[in-house]
Design a protein around this motif. Structure first.
Motif, PDB file in Angstrom:
ATOM      1  N   PHE A 141     -37.267 -51.770 -60.217  1.00  0.00           N
ATOM      2  CA  PHE A 141     -37.539 -50.707 -59.543  1.00  0.00           C
ATOM      3  C   PHE A 141     -38.771 -51.472 -58.459  1.00  0.00           C
ATOM      4  CE2 PHE A 141     -36.801 -48.312 -63.317  1.00  0.00           C
ATOM      5  CZ  PHE A 141     -35.895 -47.761 -63.007  1.00  0.00           C
ATOM      6  N   GLY A 142     -38.577 -52.658 -58.140  1.00  0.00           N
ATOM      7  CA  GLY A 142     -39.330 -53.445 -57.218  1.00  0.00           C
ATOM      8  C   GLY A 142     -40.166 -54.495 -58.130  1.00  0.00           C
ATOM      9  N   ASN A 143     -40.835 -55.319 -57.546  1.00  0.00           N
ATOM     10  CA  ASN A 143     -41.502 -56.364 -57.839  1.00  0.00           C
ATOM     11  C   ASN A 143     -42.864 -56.697 -56.892  1.00  0.00           C
ATOM     12  OD1 ASN A 143     -41.049 -58.789 -56.115  1.00  0.00           O
ATOM     13  ND2 ASN A 143     -38.870 -57.698 -56.490  1.00  0.00           N
ATOM     14  N   PRO A 144     -43.855 -57.207 -57.531  1.00  0.00           N
ATOM     15  CA  PRO A 144     -44.906 -57.734 -56.950  1.00  0.00           C
ATOM     16  C   PRO A 144     -44.975 -59.126 -55.918  1.00  0.00           C
ATOM     17  CG  PRO A 144     -45.260 -58.270 -59.204  1.00  0.00           C
ATOM     18  CD  PRO A 144     -44.131 -57.574 -59.102  1.00  0.00           C
ATOM     19  N   TYR A 145     -43.623 -59.670 -56.218  1.00  0.00           N
ATOM     20  CA  TYR A 145     -43.475 -60.993 -55.698  1.00  0.00           C
ATOM     21  C   TYR A 145     -42.794 -61.024 -54.259  1.00  0.00           C
ATOM     22  CZ  TYR A 145     -43.844 -61.492 -60.761  1.00  0.00           C
ATOM     23  OH  TYR A 145     -44.421 -61.357 -62.045  1.00  0.00           O
ATOM     24  N   ASN A 146     -42.597 -60.020 -53.856  1.00  0.00           N
ATOM     25  CA  ASN A 146     -41.653 -59.810 -52.465  1.00  0.00           C
ATOM     26  C   ASN A 146     -40.501 -60.553 -52.364  1.00  0.00           C
ATOM     27  OD1 ASN A 146     -43.977 -58.732 -50.966  1.00  0.00           O
ATOM     28  ND2 ASN A 146     -45.049 -60.620 -50.739  1.00  0.00           N
ATOM     29  N   ASP A 147     -39.740 -60.421 -53.673  1.00  0.00           N
ATOM     30  CA  ASP A 147     -38.539 -60.659 -53.771  1.00  0.00           C
ATOM     31  C   ASP A 147     -37.450 -59.409 -53.414  1.00  0.00           C
ATOM     32  OD1 ASP A 147     -39.209 -63.209 -54.719  1.00  0.00           O
ATOM     33  OD2 ASP A 147     -38.922 -62.815 -56.940  1.00  0.00           O
ATOM     34  N   PRO A 148     -36.515 -59.728 -52.785  1.00  0.00           N
ATOM     35  CA  PRO A 148     -35.700 -58.683 -52.388  1.00  0.00           C
ATOM     36  C   PRO A 148     -35.290 -57.664 -53.415  1.00  0.00           C
ATOM     37  CG  PRO A 148     -34.756 -60.658 -51.634  1.00  0.00           C
ATOM     38  CD  PRO A 148     -35.608 -61.171 -52.841  1.00  0.00           C
ATOM     39  N   TRP A 149     -35.241 -56.371 -53.188  1.00  0.00           N
ATOM     40  CA  TRP A 149     -34.869 -55.244 -54.073  1.00  0.00           C
ATOM     41  C   TRP A 149     -34.341 -54.048 -53.261  1.00  0.00           C
ATOM     42  CZ3 TRP A 149     -35.694 -50.052 -54.202  1.00  0.00           C
ATOM     43  CH2 TRP A 149     -35.289 -49.196 -55.321  1.00  0.00           C
ATOM     44  N   SER A 150     -33.137 -53.444 -53.943  1.00  0.00           N
ATOM     45  CA  SER A 150     -32.640 -52.238 -53.339  1.00  0.00           C
ATOM     46  C   SER A 150     -31.776 -51.836 -54.271  1.00  0.00           C
ATOM     47  CB  SER A 150     -32.106 -52.504 -51.984  1.00  0.00           C
ATOM     48  OG  SER A 150     -30.936 -53.381 -52.215  1.00  0.00           O
ATOM     49  N   PRO A 151     -31.346 -50.508 -54.247  1.00  0.00           N
ATOM     50  CA  PRO A 151     -30.471 -50.111 -55.270  1.00  0.00           C
ATOM     51  C   PRO A 151     -28.935 -50.892 -55.027  1.00  0.00           C
ATOM     52  CG  PRO A 151     -31.450 -48.194 -54.009  1.00  0.00           C
ATOM     53  CD  PRO A 151     -32.040 -49.572 -53.263  1.00  0.00           C
ATOM     54  N   GLU A 152     -28.680 -51.210 -53.701  1.00  0.00           N
ATOM     55  CA  GLU A 152     -27.538 -52.012 -53.799  1.00  0.00           C
ATOM     56  C   GLU A 152     -27.508 -53.450 -54.418  1.00  0.00           C
ATOM     57  OE1 GLU A 152     -27.925 -49.123 -50.747  1.00  0.00           O
ATOM     58  OE2 GLU A 152     -29.445 -50.895 -51.215  1.00  0.00           O
ATOM     59  N   ILE A 153     -28.798 -54.203 -54.462  1.00  0.00           N
ATOM     60  CA  ILE A 153     -29.128 -55.164 -55.294  1.00  0.00           C
ATOM     61  C   ILE A 153     -28.625 -55.009 -56.717  1.00  0.00           C
ATOM     62  CG2 ILE A 153     -30.353 -56.936 -56.272  1.00  0.00           C
ATOM     63  CD1 ILE A 153     -31.828 -57.265 -53.349  1.00  0.00           C
ATOM     64  N   LEU A 154     -29.160 -53.714 -57.007  1.00  0.00           N
ATOM     65  CA  LEU A 154     -28.749 -53.393 -58.411  1.00  0.00           C
ATOM     66  C   LEU A 154     -27.380 -53.270 -58.911  1.00  0.00           C
ATOM     67  CD1 LEU A 154     -31.784 -51.104 -59.050  1.00  0.00           C
ATOM     68  CD2 LEU A 154     -31.650 -53.035 -59.985  1.00  0.00           C
ATOM     69  N   GLY A 155     -26.543 -52.646 -57.956  1.00  0.00           N
ATOM     70  CA  GLY A 155     -25.246 -52.446 -57.844  1.00  0.00           C
ATOM     71  C   GLY A 155     -24.534 -53.645 -57.956  1.00  0.00           C
ATOM     72  N   GLU A 156     -25.043 -54.746 -57.440  1.00  0.00           N
ATOM     73  CA  GLU A 156     -24.368 -56.118 -57.226  1.00  0.00           C
ATOM     74  C   GLU A 156     -24.612 -56.666 -58.695  1.00  0.00           C
ATOM     75  OE1 GLU A 156     -26.393 -58.355 -54.203  1.00  0.00           O
ATOM     76  OE2 GLU A 156     -25.208 -57.037 -52.495  1.00  0.00           O
ATOM     77  N   PHE A 157     -25.648 -56.677 -59.173  1.00  0.00           N
ATOM     78  CA  PHE A 157     -26.049 -57.206 -60.501  1.00  0.00           C
ATOM     79  C   PHE A 157     -25.102 -56.336 -61.801  1.00  0.00           C
ATOM     80  CE2 PHE A 157     -29.409 -59.432 -58.870  1.00  0.00           C
ATOM     81  CZ  PHE A 157     -29.845 -60.378 -59.842  1.00  0.00           C
ATOM     82  N   THR A 158     -25.164 -55.061 -61.348  1.00  0.00           N
ATOM     83  CA  THR A 158     -24.259 -54.358 -62.453  1.00  0.00           C
ATOM     84  C   THR A 158     -22.812 -54.911 -62.474  1.00  0.00           C
ATOM     85  OG1 THR A 158     -25.784 -52.465 -62.305  1.00  0.00           O
ATOM     86  CG2 THR A 158     -23.729 -51.946 -63.125  1.00  0.00           C
ATOM     87  N   GLN A 159     -22.261 -54.891 -61.107  1.00  0.00           N
ATOM     88  CA  GLN A 159     -20.908 -55.252 -60.706  1.00  0.00           C
ATOM     89  C   GLN A 159     -20.456 -56.683 -61.485  1.00  0.00           C
ATOM     90  OE1 GLN A 159     -18.522 -53.650 -58.580  1.00  0.00           O
ATOM     91  NE2 GLN A 159     -17.216 -54.848 -60.122  1.00  0.00           N
ATOM     92  N   LYS A 160     -21.567 -57.737 -61.661  1.00  0.00           N
ATOM     93  CA  LYS A 160     -21.188 -58.718 -62.478  1.00  0.00           C
ATOM     94  C   LYS A 160     -21.266 -58.848 -63.882  1.00  0.00           C
ATOM     95  CE  LYS A 160     -23.586 -61.562 -58.676  1.00  0.00           C
ATOM     96  NZ  LYS A 160     -24.766 -62.285 -58.295  1.00  0.00           N
ATOM     97  N   LEU A 161     -22.262 -57.549 -64.415  1.00  0.00           N
ATOM     98  CA  LEU A 161     -22.437 -57.225 -65.665  1.00  0.00           C
ATOM     99  C   LEU A 161     -21.026 -56.475 -66.146  1.00  0.00           C
ATOM    100  CD1 LEU A 161     -26.079 -56.248 -65.910  1.00  0.00           C
ATOM    101  CD2 LEU A 161     -25.069 -58.363 -66.622  1.00  0.00           C
TER     102      LEU A 161
END
Length: 283
Positions: A141-161
Motif C-alpha cells: 500500500f506504498g513505501n517510505p523509500y519513494n519506490d514506485p507504487w500503484s494498483p497497476e503495479i500490484l496487478g503486474e506482480f499478480t499477473q506474474k504470480l
C-alpha cells in the motif's frame, strides 16, 4: 470470511526472547480457537530473527492433530522453504515478495527479479510436497523509500504470480502506510481481474484507524484477513518504530458486525487472550 492469526508476526520483533515452552503453550491455545490458519513461525536466519530460531522445536510441541486450524510458516528463500517442506504438519509456506525494490533487498538481500525466481522454485517444491505457497506483496500500500507504487503495479506482480499458479496473494501493509484510499482500489481491481486467486489483507494499524482500513478492504471484495491478538508486533526489517498488527479481536468484532459467521470457540479465545496478555506483559 477467513481469519488468519499471526503470532509469528507478533513475536518476531519482540525485544526480549520468549521461552520456547511459553510459545508452545500460547500457540496450542490459539489452535483451539477455530482460526482458519495460524501463522506460527518462520524458517529464516536466526541472526536476522533470533526470536524465531526455535521454530522447529516449537512445531514439534504443537497439538496440530487436535485442531482444524492450518499452519503457515514464513520463509525468506528457497532454503527456508526446503526446511518447511520437511514438516507435513505445515500446510502453507509464506513468502514476502516486495513491490519495493529497496525493501526486497533490505528484507531478503535479493532483487525483485531474484525473489520471483525463488517464488517459481518454491511453487515447484510445493507441487511436489502437496503444500501451498502464500505470497505476500509487501509494501503493498506504498513505501517510505519513494519506490514506485500503484494498483497497476500490484496487478503486474499478480499477473506474474498467476502465471506461476500461485493461488493465495496477500497485500501487506508492512509499515502501516495504508489508508482507505490506497486499500480499496487494489482489492477492487484485483478481485475482479483474478477471481480464481484468493486475496488477503495483512494490515498494520494504530488503534484509531483499524475499522476504516478493514471496512475499505472488505467493501472492495477482500475476505481473507490477517491479525494478531492484542495488535502486537510488526516487521523489524521495515522500520525502527513498529506499527502494530491489526488486532485479531477487532477483526472478529468487524466480522460479526457485518453478519459473517465465524467458527470460533469464544471460551478458547478468552483463554488465548489471557495467555497473550501474560506472554507479552512479562517480556
Amino acid at each position: 470470511m477467513k481469519l488468519i492469526d499471526c503470532p509469528r508476526d507478533a513475536m518476531q520483533g519482540w525485544p526480549t526472547l520468549i521461552p520456547t515452552s511459553q510459545k508452545i503453550a500460547y500457540l496450542n491455545a490459539l489452535l483451539q480457537v477455530g482460526f482458519d490458519t495460524l501463522d506460527f513461525g518462520s524458517f529464516v536466519s536466526p541472526k536476522a530473527i533470533p526470536q524465531l530460531a526455535d521454530t522447529a522445536e516449537v512445531l514439534n510441541g504443537l497439538a496440530v492433530d487436535a485442531s482444524a486450524t492450518k499452519l503457515l510458516a514464513i520463509v525468506a528463500n528457497v532454503r527456508g522453504a526446503e526446511t518447511a517442506a520437511q514438516y507435513p504438519q505445515i500446510r502453507y509456506i509464506g513468502f514476502p515478495l516486495s513491490v519495493s525494490e529497496t525493501f526486497q533487498q533490505r528484507n531478503t538481500n535479493k532483487s525483485i527479479a531474484q525473489a520471483l525466481d525463488d517464488v517459481a522454485r518454491m511453487q515447484e517444491l510445493c507441487a511436489r510436497t502437496g503444500q501451498e505457497q502464500v505470497v505476500y506483496l509487501s509494501m503493498g500500500f506504498g513505501n517510505p523509500y519513494n519506490d514506485p507504487w500503484s494498483p497497476e503495479i500490484l496487478g503486474e506482480f499478480t499477473q506474474k504470480l498467476d502465471a506461476l499458479d500461485v493461488r493465495i496473494v496477500a497485500l501487506s501493509d508492512t509499515v502501516g502506510a495504508s489508508i482507505p484510499e490506497t486499500i480499496a482500489p487494489p482489492f477492487r481491481e484485483l478481485t475482479a481481474a483474478f477471481p480464481h486467486i484468493e486475496f488477503g489483507a495483512h494490515l498494520h494499524t494504530t488503534p484509531a484507524t483499524w475499522r476504516e482500513k478493514v471496512q475499505a478492504a472488505y467493501a472492495a471484495g477482500c475476505r481473507r484477513f490477517d491479525g494478531a491478538l492484542g495488535g502486537y508486533g510488526g516487521c523489524p526489517m521495515a522500520a525502527d518504530h513498529l506499527t502494530g498488527n491489526m488486532p485479531t479481536e477487532r477483526l472478529i468484532e468487524f466480522a460479526l458486525g457485518v453478519g459473517e459467521t465465524l467458527p470460533l470457540d469464544l471460551a478458547a479465545l478468552g483463554k488465548a487472550q489471557e495467555l497473550n496478555e501474560a506472554l507479552f506483559a512479562s517480556h
